[in-house]
Design a protein around this motif. Structure first.
Motif, mmCIF file in Angstrom:
data_model
loop_
_atom_site.group_PDB
_atom_site.id
_atom_site.type_symbol
_atom_site.label_atom_id
_atom_site.label_comp_id
_atom_site.label_asym_id
_atom_site.label_seq_id
_atom_site.Cartn_x
_atom_site.Cartn_y
_atom_site.Cartn_z
ATOM 1 N N ASP A 233 0.874 -1.195 0.000
ATOM 2 C CA ASP A 233 0.000 0.000 0.000
ATOM 3 C C ASP A 233 0.902 1.233 0.000
ATOM 4 O O ASP A 233 1.450 1.629 1.028
ATOM 5 C CB ASP A 233 -0.906 0.003 1.224
ATOM 6 C CG ASP A 233 -1.961 1.116 1.164
ATOM 7 O OD1 ASP A 233 -1.753 2.098 0.433
ATOM 8 O OD2 ASP A 233 -2.980 0.995 1.853
ATOM 9 N N GLU A 234 1.051 1.839 -1.161
ATOM 10 C CA GLU A 234 2.050 2.896 -1.317
ATOM 11 C C GLU A 234 1.689 4.203 -0.613
ATOM 12 O O GLU A 234 2.564 5.037 -0.371
ATOM 13 C CB GLU A 234 2.324 3.162 -2.795
ATOM 14 C CG GLU A 234 1.129 3.660 -3.572
ATOM 15 C CD GLU A 234 1.433 3.846 -5.053
ATOM 16 O OE1 GLU A 234 0.592 4.430 -5.748
ATOM 17 O OE2 GLU A 234 2.513 3.399 -5.489
ATOM 18 N N ILE A 235 0.410 4.404 -0.265
ATOM 19 C CA ILE A 235 0.047 5.664 0.392
ATOM 20 C C ILE A 235 -0.532 5.428 1.793
ATOM 21 O O ILE A 235 -1.185 6.315 2.340
ATOM 22 C CB ILE A 235 -0.942 6.486 -0.460
ATOM 23 C CG1 ILE A 235 -2.242 5.721 -0.697
ATOM 24 C CG2 ILE A 235 -0.308 6.950 -1.749
ATOM 25 C CD1 ILE A 235 -3.352 6.581 -1.272
ATOM 26 N N HIS A 236 -0.291 4.261 2.361
ATOM 27 C CA HIS A 236 -0.778 4.038 3.721
ATOM 28 C C HIS A 236 -0.019 4.967 4.669
ATOM 29 O O HIS A 236 1.219 5.008 4.661
ATOM 30 C CB HIS A 236 -0.555 2.577 4.134
ATOM 31 C CG HIS A 236 -1.337 2.193 5.354
ATOM 32 N ND1 HIS A 236 -0.964 2.581 6.623
ATOM 33 C CD2 HIS A 236 -2.482 1.481 5.503
ATOM 34 C CE1 HIS A 236 -1.835 2.112 7.492
ATOM 35 N NE2 HIS A 236 -2.766 1.437 6.847
ATOM 36 N N PRO A 237 -0.722 5.746 5.495
ATOM 37 C CA PRO A 237 -0.047 6.738 6.343
ATOM 38 C C PRO A 237 1.047 6.153 7.237
ATOM 39 O O PRO A 237 2.103 6.772 7.420
ATOM 40 C CB PRO A 237 -1.186 7.323 7.188
ATOM 41 C CG PRO A 237 -2.416 7.111 6.365
ATOM 42 C CD PRO A 237 -2.196 5.827 5.633
ATOM 43 N N ILE A 240 4.342 5.805 5.459
ATOM 44 C CA ILE A 240 5.043 7.081 5.308
ATOM 45 C C ILE A 240 5.684 7.489 6.637
ATOM 46 O O ILE A 240 6.812 7.979 6.680
ATOM 47 C CB ILE A 240 4.076 8.178 4.826
ATOM 48 C CG1 ILE A 240 3.280 7.693 3.602
ATOM 49 C CG2 ILE A 240 4.835 9.457 4.512
ATOM 50 C CD1 ILE A 240 4.124 7.250 2.429
ATOM 51 N N GLU A 241 4.960 7.264 7.738
ATOM 52 C CA GLU A 241 5.518 7.565 9.064
ATOM 53 C C GLU A 241 6.774 6.739 9.314
ATOM 54 O O GLU A 241 7.797 7.264 9.776
ATOM 55 C CB GLU A 241 4.470 7.250 10.142
ATOM 56 C CG GLU A 241 4.997 7.382 11.564
ATOM 57 C CD GLU A 241 4.235 6.518 12.544
ATOM 58 O OE1 GLU A 241 4.863 6.031 13.496
ATOM 59 O OE2 GLU A 241 3.018 6.337 12.371
ATOM 60 N N GLU A 265 -0.234 15.273 5.653
ATOM 61 C CA GLU A 265 -1.188 15.518 4.568
ATOM 62 C C GLU A 265 -2.140 14.337 4.404
ATOM 63 O O GLU A 265 -3.344 14.511 4.205
ATOM 64 C CB GLU A 265 -0.444 15.744 3.245
ATOM 65 C CG GLU A 265 0.260 17.091 3.141
ATOM 66 C CD GLU A 265 0.997 17.224 1.825
ATOM 67 O OE1 GLU A 265 0.631 16.499 0.871
ATOM 68 O OE2 GLU A 265 1.942 18.030 1.747
ATOM 69 N N LEU A 266 -1.600 13.123 4.499
ATOM 70 C CA LEU A 266 -2.412 11.927 4.314
ATOM 71 C C LEU A 266 -3.321 11.665 5.509
ATOM 72 O O LEU A 266 -4.414 11.141 5.367
ATOM 73 C CB LEU A 266 -1.513 10.699 4.107
ATOM 74 C CG LEU A 266 -0.719 10.622 2.808
ATOM 75 C CD1 LEU A 266 0.197 9.407 2.841
ATOM 76 C CD2 LEU A 266 -1.644 10.549 1.609
ATOM 77 N N ASN A 272 -2.174 14.930 15.535
ATOM 78 C CA ASN A 272 -1.437 13.771 16.034
ATOM 79 C C ASN A 272 -0.215 13.473 15.172
ATOM 80 O O ASN A 272 0.814 13.024 15.674
ATOM 81 C CB ASN A 272 -2.344 12.542 16.111
ATOM 82 C CG ASN A 272 -3.078 12.462 17.440
ATOM 83 O OD1 ASN A 272 -2.496 12.728 18.483
ATOM 84 N ND2 ASN A 272 -4.348 12.114 17.398
ATOM 85 N N ALA A 273 -0.332 13.720 13.864
ATOM 86 C CA ALA A 273 0.803 13.509 12.967
ATOM 87 C C ALA A 273 1.952 14.459 13.323
ATOM 88 O O ALA A 273 3.116 14.046 13.420
ATOM 89 C CB ALA A 273 0.373 13.715 11.518
#
Length: 492
Positions: A233-237, A240-241, A265-266, A272-273
């Motif tokens: 899953d290339e855009i799973h938050p 990216i974290e 952004e995602l 929280n991010a």
């Protein structure tokens, strides 16, 4: 093993359902969905850290299928995750089949969510008596894991693991237990790898494996695990974290910041991010980026309300300021916080450091440090922290006074600071008192000498460092017996 949702999300059938649902939202033209499609869509949005969209799907599903038990159960889970316990209880009691297995499990979850474990355990015991299967063990274990009650989960995981050693769900739960409870990252990584050998599209297993490698500082393996997770899953938050955490650990600061900005952004909870990014940069001693992210909270305090502990954020902000030599800005924050949080020792520690940094006032600094220690008497790090601040500002007698106080109050901890005590005596021109502490340093904290060479060699004066290094060599070679110089109850 229960099918991992992330593998279902990559299936063409699910992608077609997702496209139809999002097109329905876009056009307003209703489309037909089976109940299972809608619950899976809700789970997808929840996995994507979008609880609002997940709840929207379930509300739509309940309008279409108001009597569907699976949808009602999912709604209960959603309410419990949001801590809306009364609403969950009301819905749960209205369900038609009160003896249903999933309903009984939900009652147990309701008690756990309400911090009432005894009735939860009683209901769980009854549930297992009625359903003595490995699936029940795993459901119970997962329930406890979801609420971070790992010690309660472990007996059920162990029982399932003993019954079916090759059960992938049991293996994954055991890996989660070792990661979060025992902190045995090596064993956890072995088990996660075992899961992935059989289930290579298990997104959560890849993410947890990456976390294991990050904690073990095996950065190349961490990067590989994150890349596999991104393949799923290339855009799973979370991916990216984790990429940001990897870059941070690898000292690629700008790349890490870019990842955390993209993560924000995602994410549907940007606060929280940013909070996560702020703390990770702070823990990595990157005070410039930590300060940048902490600005977000101070600018939006009115909007965020009581969601965060602002004393923590103000302290982090002020601490970063003083490390970045923004003393005036730090002083303004500290004075404000001393009025708002008069019992928070951290701001008195900062105030003491400011007295030294801005006014070189050792007496006032000592006054603030001692007040901080009185406010938090059980904190064994405050004395050495204050002593090191005095030492850094070349207030050797005040530093030594605190180190000797540390020796009286926490003698075992004091041994780790032997080289600093010796350095104070050197600067105070008392070499006869310095010698025993150089010997102790060689025994109890030998790495300090090499790690802080630049501190111990000041203005080109290498005498202290050279003497300490020679004593270290003599102790290691056996030329010098350290025993006479060690504390009576700490003989080697």
């Amino acid at each position: 093993m229960k099918e991992d949702p992330s593998s279902l999300f990559s299936q063409p059938e699910f992608k077609e359902s997702l496209a139809r649902y999002e097109n329905m939202l876009l056009t307003g033209i209703h489309a037909y969905f089976e109940p299972e499609e809608l619950t899976l869509l809700a789970e997808y949005y929840a996995e994507q850290d979008d609880p609002d969209s997940s709840d929207q799907v379930i509300e739509y599903a309940m309008k279409l299928y108001p009597e569907n038990l699976d949808i009602q159960i999912y709604k209960c889970h959603s309410l419990l995750s949001l801590r809306e316990l009364e609403a969950a209880k009301e819905l749960l009691r209205a369900l038609p089949d009160q003896n249903d297995y999933e309903v009984q499990l939900l009652y147990a979850e309701l008690s756990i969510a309400d911090d009432d474990l005894y009735p939860a355990e009683q209901r769980i015991a009854t549930l297992y008596e009625q359903n003595p299967y490995i699936g029940t063990m795993l459901d119970i274990a997962q329930l406890y894991v979801d609420y971070q009650l790992y010690n309660y989960a472990y007996p059920w995981i162990q029982q399932a693991f003993a019954q079916e050693p090759d059960n992938l769900e049991a293996i994954e739960l055991m890996a989660i237990f070792h990661y979060y409870s025992t902190k045995n990252f090596e064993e956890a990584s072995r088990l996660f790898n075992k899961v992935l050998d059989e289930s290579p599209y298990n997104l959560m297993a890849w993410q947890n494996l990456a976390r294991c490698y990050l904690r073990m500082n095996e950065l190349e393996k961490a990067a590989d695990a994150i890349d596999f997770a991104i393949t799923v899953d290339e855009i799973h938050p979370i991916n990216i974290e984790l990429k940001g955490e990897y870059y941070l650990a690898a000292d690629y600061t700008e790349e890490a910041a870019s990842c955390f900005n993209y993560f924000a952004e995602l994410s549907h909870d940007k606060a929280n991010a940013y909070y996560l990014a702020m703390n990770l940069f702070f823990e990595a001693y990157d005070f410039a980026y930590a300060l940048r992210y902490s600005d977000y909270f101070l600018d939006k305090q009115d909007l965020l309300g009581t969601q965060f502990n602002y004393a923590d954020i103000y302290h982090l902000y002020a601490f970063c300021c003083i490390r970045l030599e923004k003393e005036q800005e730090c002083a303004g924050i500290v004075d404000k916080c001393l009025a708002s949080y008069p019992d928070d020792y951290r701001f008195y520690m900062l105030k003491g450091e400011l007295e030294l940094t801005m006014d070189n006032n050792g007496d006032k600094a000592m006054e603030y440090f001692m007040h901080a220690i009185r406010l938090n008497p059980g904190n064994d790090q405050l004395l050495p922290n204050a002593a090191l601040i005095f030492l850094d500002k070349q207030h050797y007698s005040e530093s030594q006074h605190l180190f000797l106080s540390l020796n009286e109050k926490y003698p075992k901890i004091a041994l780790n600071f032997s080289y600093f005590v010796a350095f104070n005596y050197y600067k105070m021109d008392a070499p006869e008192k310095m010698y025993p502490y150089l010997v102790r340093g060689s025994i109890y904290s030998p790495k300090v000498l090499s790690e802080l060479k630049d501190f111990f060699v000041q203005d080109g004066d290498t005498h202290f460092y050279d003497t300490a290094k020679e004593i270290n060599r003599m102790v290691k070679s056996g030329e010098l017996d350290p025993t006479p110089y060690l504390p009576t109850n700490q003989k080697k």
